[in-house]
Structures are given as C-alpha cells and as structure tokens.
Design a protein around this motif. Structure first.
Motif, PDB file in Angstrom:
ATOM      1  N   ALA A 283      -3.199   5.171  -3.501  1.00 43.83           N
ATOM      2  CA  ALA A 283      -2.884   5.642  -2.149  1.00 43.83           C
ATOM      3  C   ALA A 283      -1.421   5.374  -1.814  1.00 43.83           C
ATOM      4  O   ALA A 283      -0.822   6.066  -0.995  1.00 43.83           O
ATOM      5  N   ASN A 284      -0.840   4.367  -2.479  1.00 48.50           N
ATOM      6  CA  ASN A 284       0.542   4.020  -2.171  1.00 48.50           C
ATOM      7  C   ASN A 284       1.513   4.455  -3.261  1.00 48.50           C
ATOM      8  O   ASN A 284       2.669   4.014  -3.287  1.00 48.50           O
ATOM      9  N   GLY A 285       1.020   5.303  -4.150  1.00 51.00           N
ATOM     10  CA  GLY A 285       1.883   5.816  -5.218  1.00 51.00           C
ATOM     11  C   GLY A 285       2.440   4.711  -6.110  1.00 51.00           C
ATOM     12  O   GLY A 285       3.571   4.796  -6.593  1.00 51.00           O
ATOM     13  N   LEU A 286       1.656   3.643  -6.356  1.00 48.71           N
ATOM     14  CA  LEU A 286       2.151   2.527  -7.168  1.00 48.71           C
ATOM     15  C   LEU A 286       1.761   2.708  -8.634  1.00 48.71           C
ATOM     16  O   LEU A 286       0.963   3.567  -8.978  1.00 48.71           O
ATOM     17  N   GLU A 287       2.321   1.855  -9.472  1.00 56.47           N
ATOM     18  CA  GLU A 287       2.126   1.961 -10.927  1.00 56.47           C
ATOM     19  C   GLU A 287       0.905   1.171 -11.408  1.00 56.47           C
ATOM     20  O   GLU A 287       0.876  -0.052 -11.251  1.00 56.47           O
ATOM     21  N   PRO A 288      -0.084   1.815 -12.065  1.00 59.63           N
ATOM     22  CA  PRO A 288      -1.233   1.042 -12.573  1.00 59.63           C
ATOM     23  C   PRO A 288      -0.832   0.072 -13.686  1.00 59.63           C
ATOM     24  O   PRO A 288      -1.519  -0.910 -13.931  1.00 59.63           O
ATOM     25  N   SER A 289       0.296   0.355 -14.351  1.00 62.76           N
ATOM     26  CA  SER A 289       0.619  -0.464 -15.525  1.00 62.76           C
ATOM     27  C   SER A 289       1.590  -1.594 -15.195  1.00 62.76           C
ATOM     28  O   SER A 289       2.363  -2.010 -16.047  1.00 62.76           O
ATOM     29  N   ALA A 290       1.533  -2.099 -13.971  1.00 61.15           N
ATOM     30  CA  ALA A 290       2.507  -3.121 -13.561  1.00 61.15           C
ATOM     31  C   ALA A 290       2.349  -4.465 -14.283  1.00 61.15           C
ATOM     32  O   ALA A 290       3.223  -5.312 -14.203  1.00 61.15           O
ATOM     33  N   GLY A 291       1.223  -4.683 -14.974  1.00 64.49           N
ATOM     34  CA  GLY A 291       1.048  -5.942 -15.701  1.00 64.49           C
ATOM     35  C   GLY A 291       0.599  -7.072 -14.786  1.00 64.49           C
ATOM     36  O   GLY A 291       0.033  -6.830 -13.716  1.00 64.49           O
ATOM     37  N   PRO A 292       0.896  -8.332 -15.204  1.00 65.85           N
ATOM     38  CA  PRO A 292       0.399  -9.486 -14.460  1.00 65.85           C
ATOM     39  C   PRO A 292       0.801  -9.479 -12.984  1.00 65.85           C
ATOM     40  O   PRO A 292       0.171 -10.129 -12.160  1.00 65.85           O
ATOM     41  N   GLY A 293       1.847  -8.713 -12.661  1.00 67.13           N
ATOM     42  CA  GLY A 293       2.289  -8.673 -11.262  1.00 67.13           C
ATOM     43  C   GLY A 293       1.450  -7.728 -10.414  1.00 67.13           C
ATOM     44  O   GLY A 293       1.653  -7.645  -9.208  1.00 67.13           O
ATOM     45  N   LEU A 294       0.503  -7.021 -11.041  1.00 65.83           N
ATOM     46  CA  LEU A 294      -0.243  -5.989 -10.307  1.00 65.83           C
ATOM     47  C   LEU A 294      -0.771  -6.495  -8.966  1.00 65.83           C
ATOM     48  O   LEU A 294      -0.536  -5.873  -7.940  1.00 65.83           O
ATOM     49  N   VAL A 295      -1.491  -7.615  -8.993  1.00 63.13           N
ATOM     50  CA  VAL A 295      -2.050  -8.049  -7.711  1.00 63.13           C
ATOM     51  C   VAL A 295      -1.057  -8.850  -6.874  1.00 63.13           C
ATOM     52  O   VAL A 295      -1.242  -9.009  -5.687  1.00 63.13           O
ATOM     53  N   PHE A 296       0.014  -9.369  -7.502  1.00 65.73           N
ATOM     54  CA  PHE A 296       0.944 -10.207  -6.734  1.00 65.73           C
ATOM     55  C   PHE A 296       2.157  -9.447  -6.193  1.00 65.73           C
ATOM     56  O   PHE A 296       2.716  -9.815  -5.174  1.00 65.73           O
ATOM     57  N   GLN A 297       2.575  -8.398  -6.908  1.00 67.79           N
ATOM     58  CA  GLN A 297       3.732  -7.701  -6.349  1.00 67.79           C
ATOM     59  C   GLN A 297       3.427  -6.257  -5.989  1.00 67.79           C
ATOM     60  O   GLN A 297       4.110  -5.665  -5.170  1.00 67.79           O
ATOM     61  N   THR A 298       2.380  -5.704  -6.595  1.00 69.15           N
ATOM     62  CA  THR A 298       2.073  -4.305  -6.296  1.00 69.15           C
ATOM     63  C   THR A 298       1.182  -4.194  -5.059  1.00 69.15           C
ATOM     64  O   THR A 298       1.506  -3.504  -4.107  1.00 69.15           O
ATOM     65  N   LEU A 299       0.048  -4.917  -5.098  1.00 72.01           N
ATOM     66  CA  LEU A 299      -0.873  -4.809  -3.960  1.00 72.01           C
ATOM     67  C   LEU A 299      -0.247  -5.202  -2.616  1.00 72.01           C
ATOM     68  O   LEU A 299      -0.506  -4.546  -1.608  1.00 72.01           O
ATOM     69  N   PRO A 300       0.602  -6.259  -2.590  1.00 76.30           N
ATOM     70  CA  PRO A 300       1.194  -6.616  -1.287  1.00 76.30           C
ATOM     71  C   PRO A 300       2.010  -5.489  -0.655  1.00 76.30           C
ATOM     72  O   PRO A 300       2.168  -5.470   0.569  1.00 76.30           O
ATOM     73  N   ILE A 301       2.493  -4.542  -1.457  1.00 77.03           N
ATOM     74  CA  ILE A 301       3.213  -3.415  -0.844  1.00 77.03           C
ATOM     75  C   ILE A 301       2.254  -2.719   0.116  1.00 77.03           C
ATOM     76  O   ILE A 301       2.599  -2.372   1.245  1.00 77.03           O
ATOM     77  N   ALA A 302       1.026  -2.538  -0.386  1.00 80.42           N
ATOM     78  CA  ALA A 302       0.031  -1.880   0.452  1.00 80.42           C
ATOM     79  C   ALA A 302      -0.349  -2.768   1.636  1.00 80.42           C
ATOM     80  O   ALA A 302      -0.419  -2.294   2.771  1.00 80.42           O
ATOM     81  N   PHE A 303      -0.544  -4.075   1.374  1.00 87.78           N
ATOM     82  CA  PHE A 303      -0.929  -4.964   2.473  1.00 87.78           C
ATOM     83  C   PHE A 303       0.133  -4.968   3.577  1.00 87.78           C
ATOM     84  O   PHE A 303      -0.171  -5.117   4.752  1.00 87.78           O
ATOM     85  N   GLY A 304       1.381  -4.828   3.172  1.00 93.34           N
ATOM     86  CA  GLY A 304       2.468  -4.884   4.146  1.00 93.34           C
ATOM     87  C   GLY A 304       2.604  -3.623   4.978  1.00 93.34           C
ATOM     88  O   GLY A 304       3.388  -3.587   5.921  1.00 93.34           O
ATOM     89  N   HIS A 305       1.889  -2.563   4.604  1.00 93.63           N
ATOM     90  CA  HIS A 305       2.033  -1.305   5.332  1.00 93.63           C
ATOM     91  C   HIS A 305       0.750  -0.812   5.984  1.00 93.63           C
ATOM     92  O   HIS A 305       0.780   0.066   6.829  1.00 93.63           O
ATOM     93  N   MET A 306      -0.377  -1.345   5.547  1.00 95.02           N
ATOM     94  CA  MET A 306      -1.642  -0.779   6.036  1.00 95.02           C
ATOM     95  C   MET A 306      -2.049  -1.411   7.373  1.00 95.02           C
ATOM     96  O   MET A 306      -1.653  -2.540   7.682  1.00 95.02           O
ATOM     97  N   PRO A 307      -2.853  -0.685   8.142  1.00 95.93           N
ATOM     98  CA  PRO A 307      -3.405  -1.323   9.339  1.00 95.93           C
ATOM     99  C   PRO A 307      -4.308  -2.475   8.902  1.00 95.93           C
ATOM    100  O   PRO A 307      -4.964  -2.371   7.859  1.00 95.93           O
TER     101      PRO A 307
END
Ligand code: PFF
Length: 453
Positions: A283-307
């Motif tokens: 939904a946020n156009g992020l990269e599935p292959s981000a590696g170990p950072g997936l939940v620590f640096q990728t998901l927070p992008i979404a948390f920081g923008h979603m209601p």
C-alpha cells in the motif's frame, strides 16, 4: 517398561499447557521478523512453497521424534541421550547430540536477546510517535543510527535478558507455563487486529497473490538452504529444547496430534504475519526485499503516515516483543535442566549464571553492528555468523541426528510404544523420519556446500 521415569523439573499441567508452551517457544522473531523478510528476499510465493515442504516433510516428523525422545528419557537432553543410548545399547557418544543442543540454545539466546531488544526499543519509538511524517530515508537513518549506538543496543539487550531470566528462574509451571498461557492469546489477538488493518488498506489481495503465487525462477540454491534452516529455527527443533519440553509432558498425551497442533499454530502465525505486513508494504509502495530492516525501517514508514499509526505501530512492536519473549524463555531450558540435574544447582543459580554468560556473549553481537562491523569471517559479521551457524548448520545437523537415533538406533518397539499412534500413522511417521527427512537434509547440505565452494 521404562515409562515410569519422572522429570525432576516438574511437568506441564496438561496437554494444552504443553501445546501453549511449545507454541510460545516456536512462535517468535522467526515468524514475525525473519520469515517475512527472508520470503521477500527469496521471491515470495515460491519460497513459501519451499518452506511449507520443509515443514511438512522434514521438520514435522523430526519435531515428533524429538518430543518422543524427551518424554521417554524424562531428562535434560544430555542425560536423556545418555540414558536412551544405554537403553538401546548404542554408543555413549550420543550424549554429544544433547551437548550440541545445549550449546546451540545458549548461542541463539545470546543474539536473540539483542534483536528482542530492538523490538522493545521500537515499542518506545512507536508509542512516542517518533515515526510521524518521516520518509524512507529518514527511517533508514533512524535504524542505522540506532544500530550504530552500542550503549543503546546494550541497554535494551540487558533489559531483554533480564526479563527473560526473571521468568526462567520461576520454573516450569510457575514460570514458563503460567507466563506463556497468559501471553499467547494476547499475541493472537494483536496479530488478527493487524491482519484486519492489512485488509482495510485494500492491498490484501496483492499481498495474498505475492505470497501464494509461486514463481520458481526466483529461487536460488541459497533459498533452499535458508528454507530448510528456517523450518528448524521457527519450530525450535534440532537443539534439544523440544526434547526438554517433551520430558515435561504428561504420560498418555498423544505426541503426534499435539505436535501437529503446534506446527499448525506456528505456520499459521508466520503466514498471518506475512498477511499483516505485506499489505502495508504494497500500500505504501515499499520494497519487499528490504531484508532484516523490513519491519524496523520499512514498516514504520507506513506507521508514520497512516491513521492510528501510533496505536498500530505500538501494537505491532509489542507483538514482536511478546513473541520474542515467549521464545527467549525457552532457549536456555536444555542448559538449565542440564546443570540442575548434573550439578545439583538450583534453578535460580543456574538461571543467573547462564543468563549472565549469554548476556556477555550477546555483547559481541551488539558490537558487530557498530565497532566490529568491519570484522568479517566468510563475509559475515559475528552476529550473521552466529545466526548462520546455528540456524543453517547446527539445527539441521541436530535434527538429522535426532531422526537417525529415533528410527535407525532406537528399536521399533520403543518408539511405537512411546508414540502410541495407530499403525498407519506410525508407518507414515517412520518413513518420513527414517528416509525422507535425513535424505532431504543431506541433499540440501551438499547443495549448500556447493554454494560455498
Ligand atoms: N522458534 C523461535 C522463533 O521462531 O523465533 C526461535 C527459537 C526459539 C529457536 C527457541 C531456537 C529455540 F530453542
């Protein structure tokens, strides 16, 4: 005839207590942090198929074998293997299988606690709204500077180890069981809430087809080794922990059915974690292959923008922390049970010393993210090396030896008697454990060596 043995460490109060405790040990960072990112690194759907095949054909039969050995011996893995080897007139060297488990659990705990610390640190960040409005680059910087700060990592690692040991020293029933029974339902509820959020993004279908439409051209030899290693790691098998938990299992409980329930719960959580995380990624156009950072640096992008991002983000990292906690309390069990049996130490004393040791070793993992990140062996940092050596070498090797002992060394009557399965179920288990699983492990190992060569 030998079934009259009793464990000196106590017993689970019922079949359900075993199921919850074993599920608690199985469901952890492996399901929610590691599985989604290694799936993303290995092309999605095809990796899921490979992983499920490893779970069904290799890991599940070995899980059953491991519980069976534990319940028959009713002792910690080292003493347990010694007793079983005597009983089956096999070499006393089988006790080293128990030793390997004790060591693997200790090594895994040392670095697992560091990552559990990350999850705890991110609960705090999520709760205080630190992700609000930040973009990918800023969150990547946040994650990088977090890892670059040894004192902060050390603080969280210490806290994670402390809360782990506080539960461990309370014992099998008052600690491990009471605690897991309390936490596991909370974990399921949070996970379902997050999947619900995933559905609401409108990208659930995209995530679903990413995970369940296999494209085998995306797999490499490395993916196969990773899938096998992960099937052991996620079920916590191959290191004597399930043997120790099996030794606390009441008599008369059906091992086969119980094991199947644990495997099903663990696999369901991993797949649900994917179905909670990937809709947010897409939904946020992020990269599935981000590696170990997936939940620590990728998901927070979404948390920081979603209601409701602060709430959902906090829930997510709380989920990760709880899952890690119910696993971390299990890892040291083979080692604790061993020193309590062999040295006559109290559980508290054993917990303090072993916890201290794992904490000290964990400092090397902490430093491998910053001061020591240039020191590499086989191209891996200390942390990566420990992770690789335990998940991809020690656990599959332990599993292979467990399968061999249970079906080539142990007499058929002994395993048939302990498992108490129908003749048909027993035959299926035996074929899988005697031929399919060992062959699978050996072939994948050789394949893996080919990659290294
Ligand atoms: N199964 C745990 C996870 O998936 O996070 C990891 C684990 C726990 C491995 C306990 C080994 C162990 F003894």
């Amino acid at each position: 005839m030998t079934n009259k043995r009793e464990s000196i460490h106590g017993q689970w109060s019922s079949r359900w207590a075993f199921i919850l405790a074993a599920t608690g040990a199985a469901v952890g960072l492996g399901n929610i942090w590691k599985f989604p990112y290694i799936m993303g690194q290995n092309g999605g759907g095809a990796f899921v198929v490979l992983y499920l095949a490893c779970i069904l054909l290799v890991a599940t039969p070995i899980f059953i074998a491991e519980v069976m050995l534990g319940r028959r011996a009713r002792r910690s893995p080292v003493q347990g293997m010694t007793v079983l080897a005597q009983e089956e007139r096999a070499s006393p060297a089988w006790k080293y299988l128990g030793w390997m488990g004790v060591i693997a659990g200790f090594l895994i705990l040392s670095y697992y606690s560091v990552i559990m610390g990350w999850a705890m640190a991110y609960v705090e960040r999520a709760m205080t709204g630190s992700f609000n409005g930040l973009d990918g680059a800023a969150l990547q910087r946040m994650f990088e500077s977090f890892k670059a700060n040894p004192m902060e990592l050390l603080f969280w690692h210490s806290l994670a180890m402390l809360i782990t040991m506080l539960v461990v020293v309370r014992g099998v029933r008052a600690g491990l069981q009471a605690f897991t029974v309390l936490l596991m339902p909370a974990l399921f509820v949070i996970l379902l809430l997050l999947v619900g959020y995933g559905v609401s993004t409108g990208y659930f279908g995209a995530a679903f087809s990413y995970m369940f439409t296999p494209d085998f051209s995306k797999l490499t030899a490395h993916s196969v080794v990773v899938a096998l290693g992960h099937s052991f790691f996620t079920l916590s098998i191959g290191m004597g922990l399930i043997m120790a938990y099996g030794s606390y299992m009441p008599e008369k409980v059906s091992i086969g059915q119980t094991a199947l329930l644990v495997v099903a719960a663990d696999t369901t959580v991993a797949l649900l974690a994917g179905l909670a995380i990937y809709p947010v990624v897409f939904a946020n156009g992020l990269e599935p292959s981000a590696g170990p950072g997936l939940v620590f640096q990728t998901l927070p992008i979404a948390f920081g923008h979603m209601p409701l991002g602060v709430l959902i983000g906090t829930l997510f990292f709380a989920l990760l922390t709880l899952a890690a906690w119910t696993s971390s309390i299990s890892m040291i069990e083979p080692a604790i049970a061993h020193v309590v049996e062999k040295r006559g130490w109290t559980r508290v004393k054993a917990g303090i010393w072993l916890g201290l040791g794992a904490w000290l070793l964990g400092i090397a993992s902490v430093l491998s993210f910053n001061h020591w990140n240039e020191f590499k062996l086989f191209g891996k940092t200390f942390f990566e090396l420990l992770d690789f050596a335990t998940s991809n070498i020690m656990l599959p090797l332990g599993g292979l030896l467990i399968a061999i002992f249970a079906t080539w060394i142990m007499r058929r009557e002994s395993s048939f008697d302990e498992l108490g399965m129908s003749e048909r179920a027993y035959t299926l288990w035996r074929i899988l454990t005697r031929y399919v699983a060992p062959l699978g492990i050996v072939v994948i190992f050789l394949y893996g060596l080919g990659i290294l060569a």
